[in-house]
Design a protein around this motif. Structure first.
Motif, PDB file in Angstrom:
ATOM      1  N   ARG A   1      -2.051   8.820   3.825  1.00  0.00           N
ATOM      2  CA  ARG A   1      -2.308   9.586   2.600  1.00  0.00           C
ATOM      3  C   ARG A   1      -2.657  11.034   2.921  1.00  0.00           C
ATOM      4  N   LEU A   2      -3.414  11.233   3.998  1.00  0.00           N
ATOM      5  CA  LEU A   2      -3.763  12.600   4.385  1.00  0.00           C
ATOM      6  C   LEU A   2      -2.574  13.350   4.981  1.00  0.00           C
ATOM      7  N   ILE A   3      -1.577  12.616   5.442  1.00  0.00           N
ATOM      8  CA  ILE A   3      -0.362  13.252   5.948  1.00  0.00           C
ATOM      9  C   ILE A   3       0.521  13.737   4.804  1.00  0.00           C
ATOM     10  N   ILE A   4       0.603  12.965   3.727  1.00  0.00           N
ATOM     11  CA  ILE A   4       1.588  13.278   2.695  1.00  0.00           C
ATOM     12  C   ILE A   4       1.001  13.900   1.433  1.00  0.00           C
ATOM     13  N   ARG A   5      -0.316  13.863   1.273  1.00  0.00           N
ATOM     14  CA  ARG A   5      -0.895  14.374   0.035  1.00  0.00           C
ATOM     15  C   ARG A   5      -0.985  15.890   0.045  1.00  0.00           C
ATOM     16  N   ARG A   6      -0.965  16.471  -1.135  1.00  0.00           N
ATOM     17  CA  ARG A   6      -1.162  17.909  -1.253  1.00  0.00           C
ATOM     18  C   ARG A   6      -2.604  18.232  -0.852  1.00  0.00           C
ATOM     19  N   GLY A   7      -2.759  19.235  -0.012  1.00  0.00           N
ATOM     20  CA  GLY A   7      -4.089  19.582   0.469  1.00  0.00           C
ATOM     21  C   GLY A   7      -4.616  18.650   1.529  1.00  0.00           C
ATOM     22  N   GLY A   8      -3.732  17.820   2.104  1.00  0.00           N
ATOM     23  CA  GLY A   8      -4.169  16.903   3.140  1.00  0.00           C
ATOM     24  C   GLY A   8      -4.298  17.591   4.487  1.00  0.00           C
ATOM     25  N   LEU A   9      -4.342  16.785   5.537  1.00  0.00           N
ATOM     26  CA  LEU A   9      -4.479  17.295   6.906  1.00  0.00           C
ATOM     27  C   LEU A   9      -3.356  16.694   7.742  1.00  0.00           C
ATOM     28  N   PRO A  10      -2.108  17.125   7.532  1.00  0.00           N
ATOM     29  CA  PRO A  10      -0.979  16.443   8.177  1.00  0.00           C
ATOM     30  C   PRO A  10      -1.014  16.490   9.695  1.00  0.00           C
ATOM     31  N   VAL A  11      -1.403  17.628  10.288  1.00  0.00           N
ATOM     32  CA  VAL A  11      -1.425  17.723  11.748  1.00  0.00           C
ATOM     33  C   VAL A  11      -2.552  16.863  12.317  1.00  0.00           C
ATOM     34  N   ASP A  12      -3.753  17.003  11.774  1.00  0.00           N
ATOM     35  CA  ASP A  12      -4.894  16.207  12.242  1.00  0.00           C
ATOM     36  C   ASP A  12      -4.606  14.710  12.117  1.00  0.00           C
ATOM     37  N   ALA A  13      -4.088  14.317  10.964  1.00  0.00           N
ATOM     38  CA  ALA A  13      -3.844  12.897  10.724  1.00  0.00           C
ATOM     39  C   ALA A  13      -2.731  12.361  11.619  1.00  0.00           C
ATOM     40  N   ALA A  14      -1.724  13.187  11.921  1.00  0.00           N
ATOM     41  CA  ALA A  14      -0.670  12.757  12.839  1.00  0.00           C
ATOM     42  C   ALA A  14      -1.244  12.539  14.238  1.00  0.00           C
ATOM     43  N   PHE A  15      -2.099  13.463  14.695  1.00  0.00           N
ATOM     44  CA  PHE A  15      -2.786  13.266  15.970  1.00  0.00           C
ATOM     45  C   PHE A  15      -3.573  11.954  15.948  1.00  0.00           C
ATOM     46  N   ALA A  16      -4.257  11.717  14.842  1.00  0.00           N
ATOM     47  CA  ALA A  16      -5.102  10.522  14.754  1.00  0.00           C
ATOM     48  C   ALA A  16      -4.272   9.248  14.808  1.00  0.00           C
ATOM     49  N   LEU A  17      -3.114   9.225  14.133  1.00  0.00           N
ATOM     50  CA  LEU A  17      -2.242   8.051  14.206  1.00  0.00           C
ATOM     51  C   LEU A  17      -1.813   7.796  15.648  1.00  0.00           C
ATOM     52  N   ALA A  18      -1.448   8.879  16.350  1.00  0.00           N
ATOM     53  CA  ALA A  18      -1.046   8.730  17.746  1.00  0.00           C
ATOM     54  C   ALA A  18      -2.218   8.224  18.588  1.00  0.00           C
ATOM     55  N   GLY A  19      -3.411   8.782  18.342  1.00  0.00           N
ATOM     56  CA  GLY A  19      -4.579   8.323  19.072  1.00  0.00           C
ATOM     57  C   GLY A  19      -4.908   6.875  18.775  1.00  0.00           C
ATOM     58  N   LEU A  20      -4.734   6.465  17.520  1.00  0.00           N
ATOM     59  CA  LEU A  20      -5.008   5.079  17.152  1.00  0.00           C
ATOM     60  C   LEU A  20      -4.043   4.128  17.847  1.00  0.00           C
ATOM     61  N   VAL A  21      -2.772   4.509  17.930  1.00  0.00           N
ATOM     62  CA  VAL A  21      -1.807   3.675  18.651  1.00  0.00           C
ATOM     63  C   VAL A  21      -2.253   3.495  20.102  1.00  0.00           C
TER      64      VAL A  21
ATOM     65  N   GLU B   1       0.815  -1.208   0.000  1.00  0.00           N
ATOM     66  CA  GLU B   1       0.000   0.000   0.000  1.00  0.00           C
ATOM     67  C   GLU B   1       0.851   1.263   0.000  1.00  0.00           C
ATOM     68  N   GLN B   2       2.156   1.132   0.291  1.00  0.00           N
ATOM     69  CA  GLN B   2       2.988   2.315   0.437  1.00  0.00           C
ATOM     70  C   GLN B   2       3.461   2.787  -0.928  1.00  0.00           C
ATOM     71  N   ARG B   3       2.600   3.418  -1.661  1.00  0.00           N
ATOM     72  CA  ARG B   3       2.918   3.946  -2.979  1.00  0.00           C
ATOM     73  C   ARG B   3       3.163   5.440  -2.893  1.00  0.00           C
ATOM     74  N   ALA B   4       3.858   5.962  -3.878  1.00  0.00           N
ATOM     75  CA  ALA B   4       4.140   7.396  -3.888  1.00  0.00           C
ATOM     76  C   ALA B   4       2.837   8.169  -3.995  1.00  0.00           C
ATOM     77  N   GLN B   5       2.710   9.217  -3.190  1.00  0.00           N
ATOM     78  CA  GLN B   5       1.528  10.059  -3.196  1.00  0.00           C
ATOM     79  C   GLN B   5       1.909  11.438  -3.689  1.00  0.00           C
ATOM     80  N   GLY B   6       0.905  12.304  -3.825  1.00  0.00           N
ATOM     81  CA  GLY B   6       1.163  13.675  -4.249  1.00  0.00           C
ATOM     82  C   GLY B   6       1.952  14.440  -3.199  1.00  0.00           C
ATOM     83  N   GLU B   7       2.531  15.579  -3.590  1.00  0.00           N
ATOM     84  CA  GLU B   7       3.307  16.402  -2.668  1.00  0.00           C
ATOM     85  C   GLU B   7       2.392  16.933  -1.565  1.00  0.00           C
ATOM     86  N   PRO B   8       2.813  16.833  -0.306  1.00  0.00           N
ATOM     87  CA  PRO B   8       1.984  17.299   0.803  1.00  0.00           C
ATOM     88  C   PRO B   8       2.190  18.772   1.087  1.00  0.00           C
TER      89      PRO B   8
END
Length: 721
Positions: free
Chosen positions: A542-562, A10-17
């Motif tokens: 994908r939301l962390i690395i994609r252009r127009g994503g939500l890197p801060v929100d998604a990083a929080f969510a990854l931490a919360g999921l852990v 699943e780890q494919r190249a994504q758009g510029e974040p």
């Protein structure tokens, strides 16, 4: 199937974040709700720990303020799990309680779970037809309504025909192209099950796509069984047979389960003779378990099938006043409130649904309406669908209005949907929107979410179009977004609704609307992420690395999921492995927002703290699950390798070592194992500079980490040789 290999596919190249400049220390804690006159029908959760704890390095920078509109997912998810863990919690969804939301729905079935499905299994009449199709083609699709036993049938089919004894459950989000193109690493002799597949593929190419899937599975000498509600989404498919699934003989299912449990013959026959019609397999299994534990069959069967529905249907079959309609509707969504709060909600509902009833014209009619309003509490006491329960709240006992049986709630909602027309439901929609937008307590939010999750069974489009999508988009404010998240979490309690919840959240995550994407992020950090961890991590990355994503929100969510995965005893490596894989892929990249966002997410995960205990999650994990130490060490190596972040990373590393005595009885062993894992992952030559920097930081603090720093660094430097 190798789960890690699938994650790597699943780890494919994504758009510029987009860039993010904040480096949050842990999942955001939502601010306390402002005082509100709306009812608070359930006890509020205990205050969450503050960002700075005794075990946290004071040099750690504070987390940034929550951006406007961001969902307060950590409070919501932690409260959801706290409520689910409560003794006797009843939500009326499914029959397996909160365990469904606390374990993953995908991955390899362990032997115990497989045995629990296969040992009491009874084959339906269509089993042999499906087995023949699977034997000849390697792939078969089972279709039929929920509750017909497709899941257990799929496992039984692969058990009968796969060469090995390994069974893998695939995500319902897998497309036909995923299955055919190698994104799923099929292995020889392994049986694969894809439950509740989402029909998102093109009808024009369906037969061709199924042919590709069949050929891929055959090529790897595997077996694949797919289940779905609809046979082919309107497409004509000839390459893979679609078998209509049927219920097995439910009396045989009941007999097998009771005999296996050691029940005497009289008990078995009495239970069989009293079994009502309209039961689902899961209900029969739940009833059999209760009877085997000593419950009387006649009492048990009152809660299942037509026995549970009939008293509710009888109530709705009689003429009812607008006030009585409002009483039951209020109870369906505000369940467990006291009299004052309940009556306040009911009064507001009556004003919203008034246009759905003829206005009183004569003086007698107007007088009757006035009398009923004054007589509101006595009317509740006369309503057969309203019961009063005494609930303990610490040393006190409080009164709560509930249904006489929890199962009545589901049937009441189905009858309401059948009997009341659009004007009435427009009023209900506006009432709930007003209620939620007023920022009620999490207890009331959870009650509303439970009601909406139950309403998805008879009226999914109604819930999706009038509640989930608007609320997730911010129409009812931040509280509406978190309530939409809770609806999906509640849907995860039901095996037949979990895949639907996944499809809704995936749709939000792909939306151009940032509010919808933020709500999806919150959903994937909780029960939905536990049920479907690979889907959750893939979406968040994908939301962390994609252009127009939500890197801060998604990083929080990854931490919360852990944190939630660790709390549930599930595999936190589902987050660590793909994150470490992406960091490795970026190691040779000198700069770029893609790399910056990944590094920020990795440091956020490593510094995540449990919202209940305030402890660093990764420190606790290295004690409880030593298998994760290597992945945690690899994440630390990736962050420490980045010069701009090294100072903050070393401070956080020192905080982790300081916390080891608080989370482990053998901190020296954990420190040594951690140091060896980090040393193995570091670039050659990075050990000595790290040792100098860490000793300097440790000396500036209170020295509590000193002994563990020495043990840790000795292990790190030993790998230099």
């Amino acid at each position: 199937m190798n789960e890690e290999h699938e994650e790597h596919r699943e780890q494919r190249a994504q758009g510029e974040p987009e860039a993010h400049h904040a480096d949050p220390a842990q999942p955001t804690q939502g601010p306390p709700a402002e005082p509100d006159p709306r009812p608070q029908p359930q006890p509020q959760p205990q205050p969450q720990p503050q960002p700075q704890n005794a075990g946290e390095d004071p040099s750690d920078p504070p987390a940034p303020a929550t951006p406007p509109g961001q969902v307060q997912h950590n409070n919501v998810n932690q409260y959801f799990y706290g409520e689910l863990s409560a003794s006797g919690a009843q939500f009326g969804i499914g029959t397996t309680g909160s365990d469904n939301a606390r374990r993953r729905a995908v991955g390899r079935l362990d032997s115990g779970e497989a045995d629990a499905i296969l040992a009491p299994y009874v084959k339906p009449a269509c089993f042999e037809q499906a087995a023949l199709a699977l034997q000849q083609d390697g792939v078969v699709v089972l279709f039929g309504p929920p509750g017909t036993g497709k899941r257990s049938g799929a496992v039984a089919l692969v058990d009968a025909l796969a060469d090995g004894s390994e069974y893998v459950v695939l995500s319902p989000g897998r497309s036909l192209d995923d299955l055919a193109s190698g994104r799923v690493a099929f292995e020889k002799g392994v049986g694969y099950v894809l439950l509740d597949r989402m029909g998102e593929d093109s009808a024009q190419t369906a037969d061709f796509d199924w042919r590709r899937v069949r050929d891929t599975v055959r090529e790897h000498d595997a077996r694949l069984v797919v289940t779905t509600v609809h046979p082919g989404d309107g497409a004509v498919v000839e390459s893979v047979r679609h078998v209509p699934w049927q219920l097995p003989d439910l009396t045989a299912v009941l007999r097998v389960r009771l005999v296996r449990a050691g029940c005497v013959r009289d008990t078995v026959e009495r239970a069989v003779s009293l079994m009502p019609g309209g039961c689902r397999i899961a209900e029969v299994a739940a009833a059999a378990e209760r009877i085997a534990c000593g419950a009387a069959p006649d009492e048990v069967w009152q809660d299942y099938g037509s026995s549970a529905a009939q008293p509710v249907r009888d109530w709705f079959a009689r003429d009812r006043t607008p006030q009585e309609w409002a009483e039951v509707t209020t109870l369906a969504f505000v369940n467990g409130a006291g009299y004052r709060d309940f009556e306040t909600c009911q009064e507001r509902l009556e004003s919203w649904v008034a246009p759905a009833f003829p206005a009183p014209v004569s003086e007698e009619e107007q007088a009757e309406v006035a009398r009923r309003t004054v007589d509101r509490r006595q009317s509740l006491s006369r309503n057969e669908l309203v019961a009063v329960a005494e609930r303990k709240n610490g040393p006190l006992t409080r009164t709560a209005l509930v249904f006489p049986h929890p199962q009545y709630r589901q049937w009441a909602l189905e009858e309401l949907w059948t009997k009341r027309s659009t004007p009435y439901w427009n009023g209900v929609r506006d009432w709930l929107g007003e209620l939620v937008a007023a920022q009620p307590g999490l207890g009331l939010q959870l009650s509303v979410a439970q009601g909406l999750a139950l309403l998805t069974r008879p009226a999914f489009d109604e819930v999706a179009d009038n509640y989930l999508h608007p609320w997730a988009g911010g129409a009812a404010g931040p509280a509406g977004q978190s309530t939409a998240t809770l609806v999906l979490q509640c849907m995860c309690l039901d095996e037949s609704l979990a895949a639907t919840a996944l499809g809704v959240a995936r749709g939000w995550a792909r939306s151009p609307d940032p509010a919808l994407r933020s709500t999806a992020v919150a959903a994937f950090s909780g029960a939905l992420g536990v049920r479907f961890p690979t889907d959750a991590v893939t979406t968040l990355l994908r939301l962390i690395i994609r252009r127009g994503g939500l890197p801060v929100d998604a990083a929080f969510a990854l931490a919360g999921l852990v944190a939630v995965l660790a709390e549930c005893g599930q595999d936190t490596g589902a987050v660590f492995r793909p994150l470490a894989y992406r960091l490795r892929a970026q190691r040779e990249t000198l700069t770029g927002q893609h790399k910056e966002n990944l590094l920020g997410a990795a440091l956020t995960v490593l510094r995540a703290r449990d919202a209940r205990t305030g402890r660093l999650v990764c420190a606790s994990l290295m004690e409880r699950d030593g298998r994760q130490t290597a992945s945690i060490g690899e994440l630390w190596a990736g962050v420490l390798d980045n010069l701009p972040r090294r100072g903050r990373a070393v401070a956080a590393l020192n905080a982790t070592l300081r916390e080891l005595p608080a989370v482990s009885e053998r901190p020296e062993q954990v420190a040594e194992r951690f140091g060896g894992a980090l040393g193995e992952a570091l670039t050659p030559g990075d050990g000595p500079p790290l040792a100098a920097a860490l000793r300097l930081v440790a000396a500036r603090t209170d020295g509590a980490a000193g002994p563990w720093v020495d043990i840790f660094l000795t292990a790190v430097l030993s790998t230099e040789d």
